[in-house]
Design a protein around this motif. Structure first.
Motif, PDB file in Angstrom:
ATOM      1  N   ARG A  86      -3.412   5.914   0.107  1.00 15.20           N
ATOM      2  CA  ARG A  86      -4.692   5.120   0.566  1.00 15.20           C
ATOM      3  C   ARG A  86      -4.723   5.065   1.958  1.00 15.20           C
ATOM      4  NH1 ARG A  86      -9.290   6.392  -2.632  1.00 15.20           N
ATOM      5  NH2 ARG A  86      -8.274   6.978  -4.915  1.00 15.20           N
ATOM      6  N   PRO A  87      -5.077   5.700   2.997  1.00 16.64           N
ATOM      7  CA  PRO A  87      -4.657   5.036   3.839  1.00 16.64           C
ATOM      8  C   PRO A  87      -6.340   4.240   4.405  1.00 16.64           C
ATOM      9  CG  PRO A  87      -3.681   7.136   4.100  1.00 16.64           C
ATOM     10  CD  PRO A  87      -4.293   7.397   2.532  1.00 16.64           C
ATOM     11  N   PRO A  88      -5.719   3.645   5.626  1.00 13.32           N
ATOM     12  CA  PRO A  88      -4.763   3.157   6.693  1.00 13.32           C
ATOM     13  C   PRO A  88      -4.084   3.333   6.059  1.00 13.32           C
ATOM     14  CG  PRO A  88      -6.343   1.332   6.134  1.00 13.32           C
ATOM     15  CD  PRO A  88      -6.908   2.381   5.976  1.00 13.32           C
ATOM     16  N   LEU A  89      -2.178   3.346   6.574  1.00 17.17           N
ATOM     17  CA  LEU A  89      -1.302   2.759   6.100  1.00 17.17           C
ATOM     18  C   LEU A  89      -0.556   2.357   8.233  1.00 17.17           C
ATOM     19  CD1 LEU A  89       0.139   5.747   4.125  1.00 17.17           C
ATOM     20  CD2 LEU A  89      -1.009   3.368   3.606  1.00 17.17           C
ATOM     21  N   ARG A  90       0.240   1.048   8.041  1.00 16.55           N
ATOM     22  CA  ARG A  90       1.041   1.122   8.486  1.00 16.55           C
ATOM     23  C   ARG A  90       1.904   1.807   9.308  1.00 16.55           C
ATOM     24  NH1 ARG A  90       3.689  -4.544   8.146  1.00 16.55           N
ATOM     25  NH2 ARG A  90       1.277  -5.368   8.675  1.00 16.55           N
ATOM     26  N   PRO A  91       1.426   2.245  10.582  1.00 16.54           N
ATOM     27  CA  PRO A  91       2.861   3.805  11.127  1.00 16.54           C
ATOM     28  C   PRO A  91       4.134   3.482  11.062  1.00 16.54           C
ATOM     29  CG  PRO A  91       1.763   2.866  12.882  1.00 16.54           C
ATOM     30  CD  PRO A  91       1.143   1.710  11.334  1.00 16.54           C
ATOM     31  N   ASP A  92       4.283   4.262  10.211  1.00 19.38           N
ATOM     32  CA  ASP A  92       6.056   4.732   9.519  1.00 19.38           C
ATOM     33  C   ASP A  92       6.416   5.415   9.903  1.00 19.38           C
ATOM     34  OD1 ASP A  92       8.716   4.308   8.543  1.00 19.38           O
ATOM     35  OD2 ASP A  92       8.221   3.219   7.069  1.00 19.38           O
ATOM     36  N   PRO A  93       7.511   6.327  11.301  1.00 18.11           N
ATOM     37  CA  PRO A  93       7.640   7.727  10.936  1.00 18.11           C
ATOM     38  C   PRO A  93       8.554   8.303  10.577  1.00 18.11           C
ATOM     39  CG  PRO A  93       9.334   5.727  12.637  1.00 18.11           C
ATOM     40  CD  PRO A  93       8.126   5.069  12.037  1.00 18.11           C
ATOM     41  N   ALA A  94       9.035   7.018   8.746  1.00 18.46           N
ATOM     42  CA  ALA A  94       9.719   7.921   7.957  1.00 18.46           C
ATOM     43  C   ALA A  94       8.986   8.075   7.148  1.00 18.46           C
ATOM     44  CB  ALA A  94      11.031   6.810   7.405  1.00 18.46           C
ATOM     45  N   ILE A  95       7.563   7.701   7.132  1.00 14.50           N
ATOM     46  CA  ILE A  95       7.078   7.889   5.599  1.00 14.50           C
ATOM     47  C   ILE A  95       5.782   9.108   6.194  1.00 14.50           C
ATOM     48  CG2 ILE A  95       4.833   7.553   4.360  1.00 14.50           C
ATOM     49  CD1 ILE A  95       7.816   5.733   3.975  1.00 14.50           C
ATOM     50  N   GLU A  96       5.500   9.916   5.298  1.00 11.00           N
ATOM     51  CA  GLU A  96       4.887  11.662   5.536  1.00 11.00           C
ATOM     52  C   GLU A  96       4.493  11.476   4.440  1.00 11.00           C
ATOM     53  OE1 GLU A  96       5.193  15.833   7.144  1.00 11.00           O
ATOM     54  OE2 GLU A  96       6.888  15.149   7.304  1.00 11.00           O
ATOM     55  N   TRP A  97       2.409  11.826   4.533  1.00 13.52           N
ATOM     56  CA  TRP A  97       2.196  12.425   3.248  1.00 13.52           C
ATOM     57  C   TRP A  97       0.550  13.750   3.602  1.00 13.52           C
ATOM     58  CZ3 TRP A  97      -3.283  11.056   4.614  1.00 13.52           C
ATOM     59  CH2 TRP A  97      -3.810  10.377   5.879  1.00 13.52           C
ATOM     60  N   CYS A  98      -0.061  13.718   2.647  1.00 15.48           N
ATOM     61  CA  CYS A  98      -0.850  14.221   3.282  1.00 15.48           C
ATOM     62  C   CYS A  98      -1.895  14.664   1.736  1.00 15.48           C
ATOM     63  CB  CYS A  98      -0.406  16.062   2.491  1.00 15.48           C
ATOM     64  SG  CYS A  98       0.033  16.590   0.871  1.00 15.48           S
ATOM     65  N   PRO A 138       1.030  -1.138  -0.329  1.00 10.37           N
ATOM     66  CA  PRO A 138       0.334  -0.019   0.202  1.00 10.37           C
ATOM     67  C   PRO A 138       1.115   1.252  -0.452  1.00 10.37           C
ATOM     68  CG  PRO A 138      -1.155  -1.411   2.144  1.00 10.37           C
ATOM     69  CD  PRO A 138       0.991  -1.999   0.864  1.00 10.37           C
ATOM     70  N   LEU A 139       2.064   0.819   0.506  1.00  8.11           N
ATOM     71  CA  LEU A 139       2.605   2.245   0.249  1.00  8.11           C
ATOM     72  C   LEU A 139       3.362   2.278  -1.030  1.00  8.11           C
ATOM     73  CD1 LEU A 139       5.015   1.918   3.663  1.00  8.11           C
ATOM     74  CD2 LEU A 139       3.228   3.719   3.267  1.00  8.11           C
ATOM     75  N   ALA A 140       3.256   1.684  -1.641  1.00  6.48           N
ATOM     76  CA  ALA A 140       3.648   1.867  -3.109  1.00  6.48           C
ATOM     77  C   ALA A 140       4.925   2.157  -3.340  1.00  6.48           C
ATOM     78  CB  ALA A 140       2.309   3.345  -4.113  1.00  6.48           C
ATOM     79  N   GLY A 141       5.955   1.875  -2.792  1.00  6.11           N
ATOM     80  CA  GLY A 141       7.748   1.283  -3.141  1.00  6.11           C
ATOM     81  C   GLY A 141       7.981   2.541  -2.408  1.00  6.11           C
ATOM     82  N   LEU A 142       7.863   3.101  -1.288  1.00  8.98           N
ATOM     83  CA  LEU A 142       8.074   4.320  -0.337  1.00  8.98           C
ATOM     84  C   LEU A 142       9.114   3.286   0.630  1.00  8.98           C
ATOM     85  CD1 LEU A 142       5.754   7.224   0.258  1.00  8.98           C
ATOM     86  CD2 LEU A 142       7.690   7.078  -1.412  1.00  8.98           C
ATOM     87  N   GLY A 143       8.274   1.998   1.219  1.00  8.44           N
ATOM     88  CA  GLY A 143       8.738   1.125   1.806  1.00  8.44           C
ATOM     89  C   GLY A 143      10.521   1.002   1.651  1.00  8.44           C
ATOM     90  N   ASN A 144      11.009   0.788   0.585  1.00 14.95           N
ATOM     91  CA  ASN A 144      11.682  -0.079  -0.220  1.00 14.95           C
ATOM     92  C   ASN A 144      13.020   1.587  -1.061  1.00 14.95           C
ATOM     93  OD1 ASN A 144      10.792  -1.018  -2.296  1.00 14.95           O
ATOM     94  ND2 ASN A 144      10.435  -2.480  -1.661  1.00 14.95           N
ATOM     95  N   GLY A 145      11.966   1.921  -1.001  1.00 12.91           N
ATOM     96  CA  GLY A 145      12.933   3.089  -2.184  1.00 12.91           C
ATOM     97  C   GLY A 145      12.358   3.237  -3.191  1.00 12.91           C
TER      98      GLY A 145
END
Length: 306
Positions: free
Chosen positions: A149-161, A134-141
């Motif tokens: 589309r939230p809900p997303l697993r909490p990750d302090p490295a990820i920010e969204w608006c 669901p993070l569409a590639g952000l998690g592993n770069g």
């Protein structure tokens, strides 16, 4: 001994699926060949990265420790290649935009056009990801920025608006008795089999409407990894599914019906990025998305239920 990037790619794929067969299919190699490559990686590293039985695969502590670093290494290698390709074409920058399904609906091209107006020489690659990410590639770069589309697993490295809000609707075969209703309630669907997304629990549960079922368990008729698999499962009568209302405009086809659902919360689409990889181009893309959002009534764009 030198560490082959290909071995890291195989390791990350298995770590994401925790299943050698599914990872092998995604990598387009045989399962025995994948097992050999993982053993080769373990030999190079001098540690076991997976605990394997005939029914279960899990990361060892060493595997857990190196997973994030392996993902960053692969992402850095991909960015290096992208920069080289862009330089060869005389373009000063490259941006990979990840997305799942239809991204942010009609606002997707508007945001891309806004960013393109600001940076006409930047090479933009749109990259689609399955439900499992669901993070569409952000998690592993794999992506520099993403539509999520939230809900997303909490990750302090990820920010969204947020960019848009829209309702959730029921998608079902037009042969289903409920297809003729103008609207349904979740209570009417308690005993219906659902098509479930192979995804992290919080995302899977959201699209199954678990929070609206008053504790009733969900009957699972099929499990799917992509939008196309979901549509086929619905068409063949394996179950019904909740989806964002814009799916009716993007995926409508003969045999499918879309019905409004009363009392079901909506879906928010957002632009997301990594705080630790917020390059100037990423910041500019986010700014373009926010500007488009402001131009649409100063808040996440509201789309109708149907």
């Amino acid at each position: 001994m030198e560490l082959d990037l290909r071995l890291l790619r195989y390791f990350v794929a298995v770590a994401q699926d925790l299943h050698f067969g599914r990872a092998a299919a995604r990598l387009h190699i045989s399962q025995p060949a994948l097992s050999v490559q993982i053993r080769k990686l373990e030999h190079v590293l001098g540690v076991e990265v997976f605990r394997r039985t005939s029914r279960h695969v899990e990361l060892t502590p060493a595997g857990q420790a190196i997973l994030a670093e392996a993902s960053r290494t692969l992402a850095a290698a991909e960015r290096t290649m992208a920069v080289a390709r862009s330089a060869a074409r005389g373009k000063p920058g490259h941006l990979t935009v990840g997305f799942v399904a239809n991204a942010v609906a009609e606002l997707t091209p508007v945001i891309l056009e806004e960013f393109g107006r600001r940076h006409p020489h930047v090479d933009i690659q749109m990259k689609q990801f399955a439900f499992a990410d669901p993070l569409a590639g952000l998690g592993n770069g794999d992506a520099d920025v993403a539509f999520v589309r939230p809900p997303l697993r909490p990750d302090p490295a990820i920010e969204w608006c947020p960019v848009l809000d829209e309702g959730r609707v029921l998608i079902l075969s037009e042969r289903h008795p409920l297809a003729q209703y103008p609207a349904v309630t979740v209570e009417m669907l308690i005993n219906e089999p659902f098509v479930a997304r192979r995804a992290p629990d919080e995302w899977r549960d959201f699209w199954l409407g678990v929070d609206h079922r008053d504790g009733h368990a969900v009957r699972i008729g099929a499990e799917v990894s992509t939008v196309d698999e979901c549509l086929e499962a619905v068409l063949t009568g394996q179950g019904v599914a909740f989806t964002q209302s814009s799916s009716q405009r993007y995926y409508s086809r003969p045999g499918l019906a879309f019905v409004a659902v009363k009392g079901l919360s909506g879906s928010t689409a957002a632009v997301a990025w990594r705080r630790d990889a917020a390059t100037p181009l990423v910041n500019e893309f986010v700014s373009a998305a926010q500007n488009v959002c402001r131009c649409h009534n100063g808040a996440p764009t509201q789309f109708p239920l149907r």
